[in-house]
Design an enzyme around this catalytic site. Structure first.
Site, mmCIF file in Angstrom:
data_model
loop_
_atom_site.group_PDB
_atom_site.id
_atom_site.type_symbol
_atom_site.label_atom_id
_atom_site.label_comp_id
_atom_site.label_asym_id
_atom_site.label_seq_id
_atom_site.Cartn_x
_atom_site.Cartn_y
_atom_site.Cartn_z
ATOM 1 N N HIS A 69 0.690 -1.258 -0.065
ATOM 2 C CA HIS A 69 0.451 0.142 -0.238
ATOM 3 C C HIS A 69 0.856 1.006 -0.079
ATOM 4 O O HIS A 69 1.462 1.227 0.825
ATOM 5 C CB HIS A 69 -1.156 -0.268 0.619
ATOM 6 C CG HIS A 69 -1.689 -1.196 1.170
ATOM 7 N ND1 HIS A 69 -2.314 -1.621 1.704
ATOM 8 C CD2 HIS A 69 -2.978 -1.358 0.131
ATOM 9 C CE1 HIS A 69 -3.367 -2.803 2.308
ATOM 10 N NE2 HIS A 69 -3.423 -2.485 0.203
ATOM 11 N N GLU A 72 1.641 4.433 2.282
ATOM 12 C CA GLU A 72 2.632 3.635 3.630
ATOM 13 C C GLU A 72 3.671 3.775 4.387
ATOM 14 O O GLU A 72 4.438 2.530 4.291
ATOM 15 C CB GLU A 72 1.589 2.683 4.060
ATOM 16 C CG GLU A 72 0.283 1.794 4.264
ATOM 17 C CD GLU A 72 -0.418 0.962 4.111
ATOM 18 O OE1 GLU A 72 0.593 -0.112 4.371
ATOM 19 O OE2 GLU A 72 -1.862 0.940 4.348
ATOM 20 N N ARG A 127 -4.099 4.796 -2.413
ATOM 21 C CA ARG A 127 -3.058 3.575 -1.828
ATOM 22 C C ARG A 127 -2.655 2.933 -3.197
ATOM 23 O O ARG A 127 -2.179 1.009 -2.938
ATOM 24 C CB ARG A 127 -4.212 3.029 -0.951
ATOM 25 C CG ARG A 127 -4.076 1.767 -0.094
ATOM 26 C CD ARG A 127 -6.283 1.577 0.029
ATOM 27 N NE ARG A 127 -6.058 0.597 0.305
ATOM 28 C CZ ARG A 127 -6.320 -0.490 1.915
ATOM 29 N NH1 ARG A 127 -5.839 -0.078 2.298
ATOM 30 N NH2 ARG A 127 -6.660 -1.674 1.866
ATOM 31 N N SER A 136 -13.951 2.348 -16.163
ATOM 32 C CA SER A 136 -14.499 2.551 -15.557
ATOM 33 C C SER A 136 -13.429 3.952 -15.241
ATOM 34 O O SER A 136 -12.469 4.279 -15.433
ATOM 35 C CB SER A 136 -14.480 2.189 -14.029
ATOM 36 O OG SER A 136 -13.750 2.728 -12.781
ATOM 37 N N HIS A 196 2.917 -3.169 6.935
ATOM 38 C CA HIS A 196 1.919 -2.183 6.577
ATOM 39 C C HIS A 196 2.001 -0.979 7.411
ATOM 40 O O HIS A 196 2.649 -1.362 8.340
ATOM 41 C CB HIS A 196 0.324 -2.724 6.393
ATOM 42 C CG HIS A 196 0.104 -3.545 5.109
ATOM 43 N ND1 HIS A 196 -0.506 -3.620 4.449
ATOM 44 C CD2 HIS A 196 0.611 -5.506 5.181
ATOM 45 C CE1 HIS A 196 -0.458 -4.353 3.973
ATOM 46 N NE2 HIS A 196 -0.070 -5.536 3.753
ATOM 47 N N GLU A 270 1.089 -4.166 11.278
ATOM 48 C CA GLU A 270 0.769 -2.766 10.815
ATOM 49 C C GLU A 270 1.577 -1.562 11.554
ATOM 50 O O GLU A 270 1.188 -2.110 13.502
ATOM 51 C CB GLU A 270 -0.316 -2.746 11.694
ATOM 52 C CG GLU A 270 -1.927 -3.465 10.726
ATOM 53 C CD GLU A 270 -2.164 -2.941 9.130
ATOM 54 O OE1 GLU A 270 -1.510 -1.326 8.910
ATOM 55 O OE2 GLU A 270 -2.416 -3.431 7.835
#
Lengths: 309, 94
Positions: A69, A72, A127, A136, A196, A270
């Site tokens: 991500h 981070e 992210r 899209s 993360h 995390e």
């Protein structure tokens, strides 16, 4: 500890500078470290891992993943600090030396290079990957919902505009597929750790179900020891548990894929903090974070070394 | 590079399934242009959400109307980003 001649480990860096430092490490320690290209991102940036090995053929291996991500930033910064720590401590710290006598370590500091560049140039809070979604206006897939582990299940979205969009199919993201292909081709990984931020958690499978993993007891025990080692440096408290019941359901995640594919020691960190700065952790916390995380990582790696199933 | 002048990060306390349901309305709303830093769960974990300046008042009103407790954890997001940029530039200069 803070820097060598060319790289300040207490600062955030661009992708180019991180890649240069990976090259420097491989050049400085040619008998221990090498930089390996494992693929290319959607926007054709190289994906580099550092391989730490003292020799041997296809030894049991540990995969350290960071930056999946992109926003981070403490994750990528901790990873590159860890790379330097490994080469510095080999031959000095008996634990690191003995780990590397038995297993190889592969470190991917920037698992989502396009996203990381985008956080530097366009949107600091990006992210996802930067792949296009036909039909899209929204760009990108959550690369930690894209692994083939209960793909498109709970905790992922089929809306390309969502931050947790799982992508059109498992491994649709070339960044994910590159890691999958590398690990499967190697065939001897025993540990997969994904870094993360934020929340200060140390988690293990599963994310896609509340059911206990078959090795949950052992993983919980290892994680608690790792969290205790981490906290021993400056008291940073981590919560420990399975992903699904510790934070929220999340299907298609990296560690669930690793675990379901025979890599028993699968963990997600995390990192700091608990929300005061969130993704914008000040640079003066990089080294304290990396130092304490290292103690947790080392505890896990020692367990892997001693329990090569 | 995108700027975040006046944007704030809210921490919303979620204590039960009912409050998660209320918050899910916010998650599913495209009108407020919210960016969830953490997802709502039924585990009693707080939810962090980036609220653009233009949505501050309507989001506050929504939270109040639903009885959801919140606090502001980052009251000037752009200031944090500016600090980070300055540090990086200083470091590159060094």
């Amino acid at each position: 500890e803070r820097s060598n001649n060319t790289f300040n480990y207490g600062a955030y860096h661009t992708l180019e500078t991180i890649y240069q430092e990976m090259d420097n490490i491989a050049t400085d320690f040619p008998d221990l470290a090498s930089r390996v290209k494992i693929g290319q991102s959607f926007e054709n940036r190289p994906m580099y891992v550092l391989k730490f090995s003292t020799g041997g053929e296809q030894r049991p291996a540990i995969w350290l993943n960071a930056g999946i991500h992109s926003r981070e930033w403490i994750s990528q910064a901790t990873a590159i600090w860890t790379a330097r720590k490994i080469v510095s401590d080999y031959g000095e710290d008996p634990a690191v030396t003995s780990i590397l006598e038995k297993v190889d370590i592969f470190l991917l500091p920037v698992a989502n290079p396009d996203g990381y560049v985008y956080t530097h140039t366009q949107n600091r809070l990006w992210r996802k990957t930067r792949s296009l979604n036909p039909g899209s206006r929204c760009v990108g897939t959550d690369p930690n919902r894209n692994w083939n582990a209960s793909f498109a299940g709970e905790g992922a979205s089929d809306n390309p505009c969502s931050e947790v969009y799982h992508g059109p199919h498992a491994n649709s993201e070339v960044e994910v597929k590159s890691v999958v292909d590398f690990i499967q081709k190697h065939g001897n990984f025993r540990c997969f750790i994904d870094l993360h931020s934020y929340s200060q958690l140390l988690m293990y499978p599963y994310g896609y179900t509340v059911k206990k993993a078959p090795d949950a007891e052992e993983l919980d025990d290892v994680a608690r020891h790792a969290a205790a080692a981490l906290a021993s440096l400056s008291g940073t408290k981590y919560q420990v548990g399975p992903t699904c019941t510790t934070v929220y359901p999340a299907s298609g995640s990296s560690i669930d894929w690793a675990y379901d594919n025979g890599i028993k020691y699968a963990f997600t960190f995390e990192l700091r903090d608990t929300g005061h700065y969130g993704f914008l952790l000040p640079a003066n916390q990089i080294i304290p974070t990396a130092e304490e995380t290292w103690l947790g990582l080392k505890t896990i790696m020692e367990h892997v070394r001693d329990n090569l199933y | 590079r995108e700027k975040f002048f006046g944007d704030q990060v809210f921490r919303i306390n979620v204590r039960n399934g009912d409050e998660v349901s209320k918050l899910t309305q916010l998650v599913n709303s495209d009108n407020f242009k919210l960016n969830f830093w953490s997802s709502p769960s039924t585990l009693g974990r707080p939810v962090d959400v980036l609220v653009p300046s233009i949505s501050l008042q309507p989001v506050k009103s929504f939270l109040k109307s639903q009885g959801l407790e919140y606090s502001v954890t980052i009251d000037d997001l752009q200031a944090l980003l500016d600090n980070e940029d300055e540090e990086m530039q200083y470091n590159e200069g060094q």
